[in-house]
Design a protein around this motif. Structure first.
Motif, PDB file in Angstrom:
ATOM      1  N   CYS A  47       7.440  -9.315  -7.446  1.00  0.00           N
ATOM      2  CA  CYS A  47       7.371  -8.295  -6.393  1.00  0.00           C
ATOM      3  C   CYS A  47       8.317  -8.688  -5.261  1.00  0.00           C
ATOM      4  O   CYS A  47       8.120  -9.727  -4.616  1.00  0.00           O
ATOM      5  N   TYR A  48       9.348  -7.880  -5.008  1.00  0.00           N
ATOM      6  CA  TYR A  48      10.309  -8.201  -3.955  1.00  0.00           C
ATOM      7  C   TYR A  48      10.986  -6.919  -3.476  1.00  0.00           C
ATOM      8  O   TYR A  48      11.042  -5.906  -4.181  1.00  0.00           O
ATOM      9  N   GLN A  49      11.509  -6.986  -2.243  1.00  0.00           N
ATOM     10  CA  GLN A  49      12.243  -5.863  -1.647  1.00  0.00           C
ATOM     11  C   GLN A  49      13.410  -6.425  -0.860  1.00  0.00           C
ATOM     12  O   GLN A  49      13.275  -7.423  -0.156  1.00  0.00           O
ATOM     13  N   GLY A  50      14.579  -5.790  -0.980  1.00  0.00           N
ATOM     14  CA  GLY A  50      15.766  -6.206  -0.244  1.00  0.00           C
ATOM     15  C   GLY A  50      16.317  -5.084   0.602  1.00  0.00           C
ATOM     16  O   GLY A  50      15.923  -3.923   0.461  1.00  0.00           O
ATOM     17  N   GLU A  51      17.234  -5.430   1.514  1.00  0.00           N
ATOM     18  CA  GLU A  51      17.901  -4.480   2.405  1.00  0.00           C
ATOM     19  C   GLU A  51      16.896  -3.678   3.234  1.00  0.00           C
ATOM     20  O   GLU A  51      17.063  -2.481   3.465  1.00  0.00           O
ATOM     21  N   LEU A  52      15.850  -4.347   3.712  1.00  0.00           N
ATOM     22  CA  LEU A  52      14.826  -3.691   4.529  1.00  0.00           C
ATOM     23  C   LEU A  52      15.149  -3.858   6.008  1.00  0.00           C
ATOM     24  O   LEU A  52      15.583  -4.916   6.451  1.00  0.00           O
ATOM     25  N   SER A  53      14.902  -2.821   6.773  1.00  0.00           N
ATOM     26  CA  SER A  53      15.034  -2.916   8.228  1.00  0.00           C
ATOM     27  C   SER A  53      13.770  -3.560   8.800  1.00  0.00           C
ATOM     28  O   SER A  53      12.783  -3.775   8.082  1.00  0.00           O
ATOM     29  N   ASN A  54      13.783  -3.839  10.091  1.00  0.00           N
ATOM     30  CA  ASN A  54      12.613  -4.435  10.739  1.00  0.00           C
ATOM     31  C   ASN A  54      11.376  -3.566  10.548  1.00  0.00           C
ATOM     32  O   ASN A  54      10.290  -4.048  10.197  1.00  0.00           O
ATOM     33  N   GLU A  55      11.544  -2.265  10.797  1.00  0.00           N
ATOM     34  CA  GLU A  55      10.411  -1.342  10.704  1.00  0.00           C
ATOM     35  C   GLU A  55       9.913  -1.209   9.263  1.00  0.00           C
ATOM     36  O   GLU A  55       8.711  -1.082   9.018  1.00  0.00           O
ATOM     37  N   GLU A  56      10.844  -1.238   8.307  1.00  0.00           N
ATOM     38  CA  GLU A  56      10.442  -1.143   6.897  1.00  0.00           C
ATOM     39  C   GLU A  56       9.630  -2.361   6.465  1.00  0.00           C
ATOM     40  O   GLU A  56       8.709  -2.241   5.653  1.00  0.00           O
ATOM     41  N   LYS A  57       9.934  -3.510   7.027  1.00  0.00           N
ATOM     42  CA  LYS A  57       9.123  -4.693   6.736  1.00  0.00           C
ATOM     43  C   LYS A  57       7.699  -4.505   7.239  1.00  0.00           C
ATOM     44  O   LYS A  57       6.722  -4.872   6.572  1.00  0.00           O
ATOM     45  N   GLY A  58       7.563  -3.930   8.440  1.00  0.00           N
ATOM     46  CA  GLY A  58       6.237  -3.657   8.985  1.00  0.00           C
ATOM     47  C   GLY A  58       5.459  -2.682   8.121  1.00  0.00           C
ATOM     48  O   GLY A  58       4.255  -2.871   7.875  1.00  0.00           O
ATOM     49  N   ARG A  59       6.137  -1.649   7.629  1.00  0.00           N
ATOM     50  CA  ARG A  59       5.460  -0.665   6.764  1.00  0.00           C
ATOM     51  C   ARG A  59       5.061  -1.285   5.433  1.00  0.00           C
ATOM     52  O   ARG A  59       4.031  -0.915   4.847  1.00  0.00           O
ATOM     53  N   TYR A  60       5.872  -2.222   4.948  1.00  0.00           N
ATOM     54  CA  TYR A  60       5.539  -2.915   3.699  1.00  0.00           C
ATOM     55  C   TYR A  60       4.225  -3.685   3.854  1.00  0.00           C
ATOM     56  O   TYR A  60       3.372  -3.659   2.959  1.00  0.00           O
ATOM     57  N   ILE A  61       4.046  -4.354   4.993  1.00  0.00           N
ATOM     58  CA  ILE A  61       2.803  -5.090   5.254  1.00  0.00           C
ATOM     59  C   ILE A  61       1.625  -4.120   5.323  1.00  0.00           C
ATOM     60  O   ILE A  61       0.550  -4.385   4.768  1.00  0.00           O
ATOM     61  N   ASN A  62       1.809  -2.992   5.991  1.00  0.00           N
ATOM     62  CA  ASN A  62       0.733  -1.991   6.084  1.00  0.00           C
ATOM     63  C   ASN A  62       0.287  -1.513   4.707  1.00  0.00           C
ATOM     64  O   ASN A  62      -0.907  -1.340   4.444  1.00  0.00           O
ATOM     65  N   LYS A  63       1.256  -1.308   3.827  1.00  0.00           N
ATOM     66  CA  LYS A  63       0.931  -0.856   2.476  1.00  0.00           C
ATOM     67  C   LYS A  63       0.152  -1.922   1.719  1.00  0.00           C
ATOM     68  O   LYS A  63      -0.809  -1.619   1.004  1.00  0.00           O
TER      69      LYS A  63
END
Length: 724
Positions: free
Chosen positions: A573-589
């Motif tokens: 499980c991994y994600q690349g090219e994420l912005s700051n806000e997208e990282k926050g949304r990833y944690i929320n999910k």
């Protein structure tokens, strides 16, 4: 100011400004301990002196004296700022001082009583029954929450603090009875307070010592002068100077100077770019070469992660319920004791023994020793109330660059495409041309050449290199035009790749390919990979062995680089090219399914760290903002500290619960004996005190917990943890 004594490495000064001003003395110590070369400083408000131990190789006594004069005469606003910033540290220092004084007083009284009773016996009031009943009543009121609340309401119109009145009454009655056990209890309570204050003071001190710029100070430019000012004092349109190796803490536009800045803490990529007049800079960038002046357009707000409250802990709720219910149970048992014994002293004994204060002592002492245990293992928990959140974690998310990796590259291989250029020659040419460039690729090349003992190019190369940010360099090497960099740069310089644009493995497994061309012809390729931190693979394996299977990586770096690292570590499980806000949304999910722990270090990790149930960063390798958003700080860059945190937390929490159980059972069993008339009030009070002392001693066993890598999550039984 008067110099009282002076020898190399030590100076003692008399200063009237600090006389009879304890707070100014504390702030003065904070100021002096930040100065380079100062080993230790101590200010005494009673006699108005400052003693400084320093390293004469780093600072002179003249410089120190001048700084103290300037500080106390011209920089009082800065001292006031220091006092506000370190208010928590100053309060704990005051608590420690008060507790030490109480220990000295009660210890002296205890010794005096022992001597007096040996030669003259006890005063008659010691055996006076009404005094005993009044002292017992004071103890009972303090011990039961409902009675304490009622007492507080009744005394709210008193001209003094009701808690202090109760404390003074209890202390006076204890001392008037010449009770050695009671006096020893007062001494032990002061001793416990001193230990608690000392430990909290050490935490504050550790935080101060491990912050690269603890006060967030910047160089403010005004009227052709430079002044070191707190970041909070800076306003928009102010001019600030940023020097080499400093982190940029504002957003703005460069007005003067030129520098190379690293984006690693800002974007998550070890990307170096040149900034000059007119360029925009962002908070989190690091100046690695050069100096610049910046006109401030925005000052990022420093936010601390909201602390959990003690009342939210399940163990605290359980202890609170026990303390609230204890009065009702004690009342029933006291009534029963009156019918059984027919004496008014038996109910008093029951109430004294059933006082639930020991449960609170067991909880607080356990949490305090849990913090000490973590600190002993190089882990600093900023908020002890996070303990249950750590236990609930079922998903761990890592940032990549700077967390799992060292933020630097390593050469995995060199491919020669021209028989006239061997692998060693390609490396020699590349390192010579890149020797004066501040970029991760250049540093990797020069380091590899040094290790192999290859001869570097002459110093004349310094003036014949064109650096193109994010693409590469163009240089002259022994009369030949050398181009080193990306595909884009090769295309711009019309270097034909002829099918050599891909590696032998089709780029799989390589973080970066550096192309090397000489006189318009591609002669070789250098394959680079990102260097992993030590024991990363073992750390991931330990977390999974512990029972947490959901491990993932998120990064602002390119997807292919994140995929390569994930494949190395066995993470799917991994994600690349994420912005700051997208990282926050990833944690929320992730939080929709379980509690999440986030480990990060940069500006781009802030939203994720803020939203995570448990946020972790490393003291020496994280930006200041990331540390502010972290619940837990690792004092060393040791990746095995992450699974160790999980394991030590589970073991400690188990022991804290067992200790609380013991205190409650102790109260109930001895309460039954008192109900039957077997325990008198004098002994009841002593036995209740013993319960608190045993709780403190039991909690000390937490400090002896050692990590065991073989232990699986939830595998706690009588064999792994001894019975309390």
């Amino acid at each position: 100011m008067e110099i009282l004594s002076q020898i190399p490495g030590r100076i003692r000064i008399k200063e009237k400004n600090i006389y009879n001003d304890p707070k100014l003395c504390q702030v003065t110590n904070l100021y002096l301990n930040q100065l380079q070369g100062v080993i230790k400083s101590k200010s005494n408000p009673v006699i108005g002196t400052i003693s400084i131990t320093y390293d004469p190789n780093k600072v002179t006594d003249t410089v120190l004296v001048n700084k103290i004069k300037k500080m106390l005469s011209k920089e009082k606003e800065y001292l006031k700022y220091l006092g506000e910033l370190h208010e928590g540290y100053i309060k704990e220092e005051e608590r420690l001082h008060v507790a030490k004084k109480k220990m000295l007083i009660f210890g002296s009284i205890y010794v005096a009583y022992k001597i007096k009773q040996h030669f003259f016996g006890k005063f008659f009031i010691n055996r006076h029954l009404p005094i005993l009943k009044i002292a017992a009543a004071v103890t009972i009121i303090k011990g039961y929450p409902q009675l304490k609340k009622t007492y507080t309401k009744l005394t709210k119109y008193f001209p003094t603090d009701s808690d202090k009145l109760l404390l003074v009454a209890g202390t006076a009655l204890t001392l008037s009875r010449e009770g050695n056990k009671g006096t020893m209890l007062l001494f032990l309570k002061a001793f416990t307070d001193a230990l608690d204050a000392y430990f909290k003071l050490q935490i504050q001190k550790t935080l101060l010592e491990n912050q690269s710029n603890p006060d967030s100070l910047v160089w403010f430019n005004h009227d052709e002068g430079r002044y070191l000012m707190p970041l909070q004092s800076i306003e928009e349109n102010d001019l600030v100077s940023i020097y080499q190796k400093e982190t940029i803490m504002v957003e703005g536009v460069v007005t003067e100077g030129e520098a190379l800045v690293n984006h690693i803490y800002y974007s998550g990529q070890p990307d170096v770019k040149r900034v000059k007049k007119g360029s925009r800079v962002e908070a989190g960038m690091v100046v690695i070469l050069g100096d610049i002046k910046v006109k401030v357009t925005k000052i990022p707000q420093t936010l601390f992660k909201e602390d959990l409250l003690l009342k939210s802990l399940r163990i605290n709720q359980r202890t609170t319920q026990h303390r609230e219910r204890a009065l009702y149970l004690a009342s029933i048992m006291a009534l029963g004791s009156y019918f059984i014994t027919g004496s008014t002293l038996a109910p008093l004994s029951v109430f004294l023994l059933m006082t639930p204060s020991a449960a609170k002592v067991a909880q607080n002492a356990g949490l305090s020793n849990y913090l000490k245990l973590l600190l002993k293992n190089k882990i600093l928990l900023r908020n002890v109330n996070t303990i249950e959140k750590i236990l609930e974690v079922n998903s761990v998310v890592f940032d990549k660059t700077g967390t799992l990796t060292k933020g630097r590259l390593r050469i995995a291989g060199i491919e020669s495409l021209d028989r006239n250029y061997s692998e060693e020659k390609i490396l020699e040419i590349s390192s010579a041309c890149e020797s004066n460039i501040c970029h991760p690729v250049a540093q990797t090349l020069t380091k590899a050449a040094d290790i192999k003992g290859l001869v570097e190019g002459g110093t004349e190369q310094e003036h014949s290199v064109i650096y193109i940010p994010s693409e590469g360099i163009i240089s002259d090497y022994e009369g030949h035009k050398v181009v080193i960099g990306s595909k884009k740069l090769m295309a711009r310089e019309k270097v034909k790749l002829n099918g050599n644009g891909q590696s032998k493995s089709n780029n799989k497994g390589f973080y970066l390919i550096v192309y090397v061309a000489v006189d318009g012809k591609l002669v070789g390729k250098i394959y680079m990979v990102e260097e992993l931190e030590h024991q990363v693979k073992e750390m991931i394996s330990s977390i999974k062995d512990y029972g947490i299977e959901d491990v993932s990586i998120i990064s602002g770096d390119l997807k292919r680089n994140v995929a390569h690292l994930s494949d190395q570590l066995g993470i799917t499980c991994y994600q690349g090219e994420l912005s700051n806000e997208e990282k926050g949304r990833y944690i929320n999910k992730k939080q929709e399914n379980s509690a999440v722990a986030m480990i990060g270090d940069g500006i781009n990790d802030l939203p994720a760290l803020e939203k995570a149930d448990v946020s972790i960063s490393f003291v020496n390798q994280s930006c200041q903002q990331a540390k502010h958003q972290s619940d837990c700080l690792m004092l060393e860059k040791d990746m095995m500290l992450v699974p160790r945190l999980l394991e030590l937390t589970e073991k400690s929490y188990y022991r804290i619960n067992r200790n609380v159980d013991f205190t409650q059972n102790y109260n109930f069993v001895l309460g039954l004996l008192a109900m039957m008339g077997y325990i008198r009030p004098f002994k009841a009070k002593s036995l209740n005190t013993v319960n608190s002392i045993v709780a403190i001693m039991n909690s000390m066993r937490i400090l002896r917990i050692k990590p065991n890598r073989q232990l699986e999550r939830g595998d706690l039984n009588e064999k792994t943890i001894p019975t309390l």
